[in-house]
Design an enzyme around this catalytic site. Structure first.
Site, PDB file in Angstrom:
ATOM      1  N   GLY A  46       0.841  -1.184   0.000  1.00  0.00           N
ATOM      2  CA  GLY A  46       0.000   0.000   0.000  1.00  0.00           C
ATOM      3  C   GLY A  46       0.873   1.228   0.000  1.00  0.00           C
ATOM      4  O   GLY A  46       2.039   1.179   0.425  1.00  0.00           O
ATOM      5  N   GLN A  51       3.017  10.007   1.230  1.00  0.00           N
ATOM      6  CA  GLN A  51       4.308   9.300   1.237  1.00  0.00           C
ATOM      7  C   GLN A  51       5.160   9.640   0.023  1.00  0.00           C
ATOM      8  O   GLN A  51       6.362   9.355   0.014  1.00  0.00           O
ATOM      9  CB  GLN A  51       4.091   7.782   1.296  1.00  0.00           C
ATOM     10  N   CYS A  89       6.061  -0.152   7.167  1.00  0.00           N
ATOM     11  CA  CYS A  89       5.652   0.991   6.346  1.00  0.00           C
ATOM     12  C   CYS A  89       6.848   1.454   5.534  1.00  0.00           C
ATOM     13  O   CYS A  89       7.954   1.535   6.058  1.00  0.00           O
ATOM     14  CB  CYS A  89       5.166   2.114   7.257  1.00  0.00           C
ATOM     15  N   LEU A  90       6.610   1.772   4.265  1.00  0.00           N
ATOM     16  CA  LEU A  90       7.713   2.220   3.404  1.00  0.00           C
ATOM     17  C   LEU A  90       8.326   3.527   3.902  1.00  0.00           C
ATOM     18  O   LEU A  90       9.473   3.837   3.572  1.00  0.00           O
ATOM     19  CB  LEU A  90       7.221   2.376   1.964  1.00  0.00           C
ATOM     20  N   HIS A 131      -4.434   1.112   7.537  1.00  0.00           N
ATOM     21  CA  HIS A 131      -3.093   1.707   7.598  1.00  0.00           C
ATOM     22  C   HIS A 131      -2.974   2.867   6.599  1.00  0.00           C
ATOM     23  O   HIS A 131      -2.491   3.950   6.947  1.00  0.00           O
ATOM     24  CB  HIS A 131      -2.073   0.599   7.292  1.00  0.00           C
ATOM     25  N   GLU A 132      -3.426   2.631   5.367  1.00  0.00           N
ATOM     26  CA  GLU A 132      -3.272   3.674   4.332  1.00  0.00           C
ATOM     27  C   GLU A 132      -4.178   4.871   4.597  1.00  0.00           C
ATOM     28  O   GLU A 132      -3.771   6.024   4.402  1.00  0.00           O
ATOM     29  CB  GLU A 132      -3.554   3.099   2.937  1.00  0.00           C
ATOM     30  N   HIS A 135      -2.728   7.226   7.024  1.00  0.00           N
ATOM     31  CA  HIS A 135      -1.712   8.128   6.454  1.00  0.00           C
ATOM     32  C   HIS A 135      -2.341   9.439   5.983  1.00  0.00           C
ATOM     33  O   HIS A 135      -1.691  10.490   6.018  1.00  0.00           O
ATOM     34  CB  HIS A 135      -1.062   7.483   5.221  1.00  0.00           C
TER      35      HIS A 135
HETATM   36 NI    NI Z   1       2.568   3.178   5.639  1.00  0.00          NI
END
Ligand code: NI
Length: 155
Positions: A46, A51, A89-90, A131-132, A135
């Site tokens: 995701g 991000q 998470c990236l 999660h997304e 963000h």
């Molecule tokens: Ni993330």
């Protein structure tokens, strides 16, 4: 299509609240293409627009279990049950932690053509959606995690 630079912890944009998309234009669709490409290039499941430095309510998901979707202005309208999943998470590379989230959710959003869509998500797909969508409000999983820690080396 282009791979965008992924913002990491400490960059302020990750903590800001994103603005809704007013109209799904060609440039929004192109941004979404870049988001998928950037996510796949980093082996993510995701990615949310902040991000990659874009303060808009957009996220892309491919949970590798058949759920691939772009979410524009997503809202979770119901939460049921509970599950605990180890998340990463990236934007927080090299870390992981356990987060308690709803087991089943209902999501309303708009699609690439600007049409309303809604769906149920369960299990891992529901984790990724939650999660997304967090963000988009400047929330990182580490804020909710138990035992946030450096990832163990791969076996
Ligand atoms: Ni993330």
């Amino acid at each position: 299509m282009a791979i965008r630079r992924i913002r990491t912890e400490g960059e302020e944009i990750l903590r800001l609240k994103c603005k809704p998309v007013k109209e799904v234009t060609e440039s929004i669709r192109s941004l979404i293409d870049d988001m998928f490409e950037t996510m796949y290039a980093s082996d993510g499941v995701g990615l949310a627009a902040p991000q990659i430095g874009i303060l808009r309510r957009i996220a892309v998901i491919d949970d590798t279990q058949g759920n691939k979707i772009a979410l524009i202005n997503p809202v979770i309208t119901s939460f049921e049950g509970e599950q605990t999943c180890t998340e990463g998470c990236l934007s927080l590379p090299g870390y992981q932690g356990e987060v308690v989230r709803a087991k089943k959710i209902h999501v309303e959003a708009i699609d690439l053509n600007g049409k309303p869509v809604s769906f149920d998500a369960e299990d891992f797909f529901a984790v990724v959606c939650q999660h997304e969508i967090d963000h988009l409000d400047g929330v990182l999983y580490k804020d909710k995690a138990e035992n946030y820690r450096k990832q163990e080396a791969a076996q």
